[in-house]
Design a protein around this motif. Structure first.
Motif, short mmCIF file in Angstrom:
data_model
loop_
_atom_site.label_atom_id
_atom_site.label_comp_id
_atom_site.label_asym_id
_atom_site.label_seq_id
_atom_site.Cartn_x
_atom_site.Cartn_y
_atom_site.Cartn_z
N GLN A 4 47.72 42.21 15.29
CA GLN A 4 46.81 41.69 14.28
C GLN A 4 47.14 40.23 14.01
O GLN A 4 48.31 39.87 13.94
N PRO A 5 46.13 39.40 13.82
CA PRO A 5 46.39 38.00 13.45
C PRO A 5 47.11 37.93 12.11
O PRO A 5 46.87 38.73 11.21
N GLN A 6 48.00 36.97 12.00
CA GLN A 6 48.77 36.77 10.77
C GLN A 6 48.43 35.40 10.20
O GLN A 6 48.50 34.41 10.92
N SER A 7 48.04 35.33 8.96
CA SER A 7 47.79 34.05 8.30
C SER A 7 49.12 33.42 7.96
O SER A 7 50.04 34.09 7.48
N LEU A 8 49.22 32.11 8.21
CA LEU A 8 50.43 31.37 7.89
C LEU A 8 50.06 30.13 7.09
O LEU A 8 48.98 29.56 7.27
N ALA A 9 50.97 29.70 6.24
CA ALA A 9 50.78 28.45 5.51
C ALA A 9 51.02 27.29 6.45
O ALA A 9 51.83 27.39 7.38
N GLY A 10 50.31 26.19 6.23
CA GLY A 10 50.52 25.00 7.04
C GLY A 10 49.28 24.56 7.78
O GLY A 10 48.28 25.27 7.83
N GLY A 11 49.36 23.39 8.37
CA GLY A 11 48.25 22.82 9.10
C GLY A 11 48.29 23.10 10.59
O GLY A 11 47.33 22.85 11.31
#
Length: 92
Positions: A1-8
């Motif tokens: 599953q795709p994982q959301s991460l903080a950052g650009g």
């Protein structure tokens, strides 16, 4: 599953080592896999997520401030082990 991460920008880190021993006991099990390491105080890192281990490979996600140059290398030690180093530039 795709994982959301903080950052650009994001790095996918795959090491050819499981996060468990030969009896499937965890050798790395962060309390909060989405925030596996505390990166507060780092200028470039935004988030480190433990994404799991499967078929002898362990995957982590690294969220960084922006799309910046980086290099990856391995250092020997401590003892008979080794360490993976992810060196991300602070700026272009």
């Amino acid at each position: 599953q795709p994982q959301s991460l903080a950052g650009g920008a994001f790095l996918s880190i795959v090491v050819h080592a499981p996060a468990h021993d030969g009896h499937y006991n965890p050798t790395y099990a962060p309390a909060d896999p989405a925030h596996a390491l505390d990166v507060a105080g780092y200028r470039t890192f935004r988030q480190v997520a433990f994404l799991g281990t499967f078929e002898g490979q362990t995957t982590l996600g690294l969220g960084v401030r922006a799309r910046l140059p980086f290099r990856v290398f391995v250092l020997s030690g401590p003892g008979h082990g080794s360490r993976v180093v992810i060196d991300v530039a602070h700026r272009w």
